[in-house]
Design a protein around this motif. Structure first.
Motif, PDB file in Angstrom:
ATOM      1  N   PHE A 444       0.806  -1.228   0.000  1.00 40.58           N
ATOM      2  CA  PHE A 444       0.000   0.000   0.000  1.00 40.58           C
ATOM      3  C   PHE A 444       0.841   1.281   0.000  1.00 40.58           C
ATOM      4  O   PHE A 444       0.279   2.385   0.098  1.00 40.58           O
ATOM      5  N   PHE A 445       2.190   1.165  -0.065  1.00 43.40           N
ATOM      6  CA  PHE A 445       3.061   2.355  -0.054  1.00 43.40           C
ATOM      7  C   PHE A 445       2.845   3.194   1.208  1.00 43.40           C
ATOM      8  O   PHE A 445       2.778   4.413   1.155  1.00 43.40           O
ATOM      9  N   LYS A 446       2.697   2.509   2.346  1.00 47.42           N
ATOM     10  CA  LYS A 446       2.562   3.181   3.628  1.00 47.42           C
ATOM     11  C   LYS A 446       3.615   2.633   4.586  1.00 47.42           C
ATOM     12  O   LYS A 446       4.036   1.478   4.461  1.00 47.42           O
ATOM     13  N   LYS A 447       4.033   3.457   5.547  1.00 53.10           N
ATOM     14  CA  LYS A 447       5.031   3.009   6.512  1.00 53.10           C
ATOM     15  C   LYS A 447       4.494   1.839   7.324  1.00 53.10           C
ATOM     16  O   LYS A 447       3.316   1.771   7.661  1.00 53.10           O
ATOM     17  N   GLN A 448       5.399   0.940   7.632  1.00 55.06           N
ATOM     18  CA  GLN A 448       5.016  -0.271   8.362  1.00 55.06           C
ATOM     19  C   GLN A 448       4.336   0.063   9.680  1.00 55.06           C
ATOM     20  O   GLN A 448       3.378  -0.598  10.086  1.00 55.06           O
TER      21      GLN A 448
END
Length: 466
Positions: A444-448
């Motif tokens: 999702f191209f979001k930080k873990q």
């Protein structure tokens, strides 16, 4: 001596012959010109007539581009083919059953949401789209409603190509089943309970209450349902064969006293029933017979969630929590090929049956009360639509779907699943929670760390509330 008279006669004769040839030539030329003139006039007339005809047809077509289909007007239909109307994709998953044909009988009525071999048997292209979807997806499902008037009888019958599962919404009924060993099992059914008839099992349903019985019936076939009533069999059998088989008192003369009614007796209610039946017996068979064909769904375990309740009439691999009678049903169900699982789903106001899918079953449902918004996510598209009382819905295996209650009253659905094994389901929150954070971050191209914001609940959120 020369004969001048003879010479003069010959000269005259030659002159006459010569003049005759000239006149004949002139006549032939005149005749040829006359024929040519007639031909040219006819050709001109035909040309003018054709032009006028074309102009008239053009004017008619401009004013009426879709000509009426009159009996016998096949050539015009072939010359100008009609373009079929587009069907909303939602009707692959939705059937407005209230708009379908009602098959009326003396003792009640039947309506269908099913596949038909003959496309002309559908009332609308929307109904056809739903039936075709059931068939193309090999859904192993058909659906019908059965209404039986007080004292009415669904005639003894059997189905060649399907098991039958029924849910009684309203009323009280007495049911009979004749199995392959000619063992008769009879039992009483009230609202909220489930009945089961294996394929090729003779069965009947009699309304023994004062109000109408209303059944929801699911059949384990996506082909045209094949049914045979006992009275149709009897009247199709030759008199001597029936007499030799039954050996009644009076022999063939007794058989001849039977007369087929003009009106279909699929759901029967004779006007002189009180004269015909004077001592009806509605006894119930022993439990070990009854519970093969009967399940008290409303009295079964309630699987409670924040937003609603689910109850199931199915085969359970772990039967430790089942009662003795429920175990009988569970095991008998699993013995039959292409059996179905039945369930009730109650969703409170604003509750959500969250996005989920089933590994091993197609799903079909009927709205008993309330209204909702349904969403379907498959490989090709996303479809969303509203459902109301009397609507039928269909979800193919593996298709993610959700149901959100949108009315003040609870949404109540009766659901059928095309499996005689334990139903296997996966909810969205479960498979996202089971996926590693770093995989979701990459996807999702979001930080873990962002995925720590999605909470884990102690209570199952299959049917949730905000």
């Amino acid at each position: 001596m020369d004969n001048l008279a003879f010479e003069t006669h010959e000269d005259a004769k030659q002159k006459v012959v010569s003049e005759g040839k000239v006149n004949t030539s002139r006549m032939e030329k005149t005749k040829q010109w006359s024929l040519m003139s007639i031909f040219l006039v006819c050709l001109l007339a035909c040309t003018i007539t054709t032009v006028i005809g074309v102009l008239i047809v053009s004017l008619v077509y401009v004013n009426n581009p879709q000509p009426h289909s009159e009996p016998g007007a096949q050539s015009l239909q072939t010359a100008i083919p009609m373009v079929p109307k587009a069907v909303d994709p939602k009707f692959q998953f939705l059937n407005h059953l209230s708009k379908s044909k009602v098959f009326e009988f003396p003792g009640g009525a039947i309506q269908w949401a099913r596949y038909r071999n003959n496309a002309n048997d559908y009332l609308s292209i929307e109904e056809e789209a739903f039936g075709s979807s059931l068939n193309s997806q090999r859904s192993q499902m058909s659906f019908g409603t059965l209404r039986i008037k007080s004292s009415g009888l669904r005639a003894p019958h059997w189905h060649f190509n399907a098991n039958e599962h029924g849910y009684l919404v309203q009323g009280t009924a007495w049911v009979g089943v004749v199995d392959d060993g000619a063992v008769i099992t009879t039992y009483n059914v009230t609202a909220g309970q489930v009945i089961f008839f294996p394929k090729n099992t003779v069965h009947w349903i009699k309304n023994v209450g004062s109000e109408d019985c209303f059944f929801l019936l699911f059949f384990s076939t996506h082909e045209e349902l094949q049914t045979l009533d006992v009275d149709d069999v009897f009247f199709s059998t030759p008199e001597d064969i029936a007499s030799r088989s039954l050996k009644p008192e009076g022999g063939i003369n007794f058989i001849r006293t039977f007369h087929k009614q003009e009106e279909d007796q699929g759901v029967n209610l004779p006007p002189n029933l009180a004269e015909l039946v004077v001592n009806a017996n509605y006894s119930q068979s022993p439990d070990n017979f009854v519970w093969r064909y009967f399940y008290d769904l409303k009295g079964s375990k309630e699987h409670r969630f924040p937003g609603g309740i689910i109850q199931l009439a199915q085969y359970w691999k772990n039967r430790s929590e089942l009662s003795h009678n429920e175990k009988i049903f569970s095991e008998f169900l699993n013995q039959h090929q292409k059996a179905l699982t039945l369930s009730t789903l109650r969703i409170y106001n604003n509750g959500l049956r969250q996005p989920h899918f089933h590994f091993n079953a197609n799903e079909m449902g009927y709205v008993i009360s309330g209204c909702a918004k349904v969403g379907i996510i498959n490989a090709q598209s996303f479809t969303e639509f509203n459902i109301h009382i009397g609507d039928v819905i269909f979800f193919p295996t593996g298709t993610q779907h959700y149901i959100k209650s949108t009315c003040d009253e609870d949404l109540l659905l009766i659901l059928a699943f095309s499996t005689g094994d334990q139903l296997q389901t996966l909810d969205m929150d479960d498979y996202l929670q089971a996926t590693a954070d770093h995989i979701l971050a990459q996807l999702f191209f979001k930080k873990q760390s962002e995925f720590k914001k999605i909470p884990q609940f102690k209570e199952d959120q299959a049917v949730n509330l905000p």
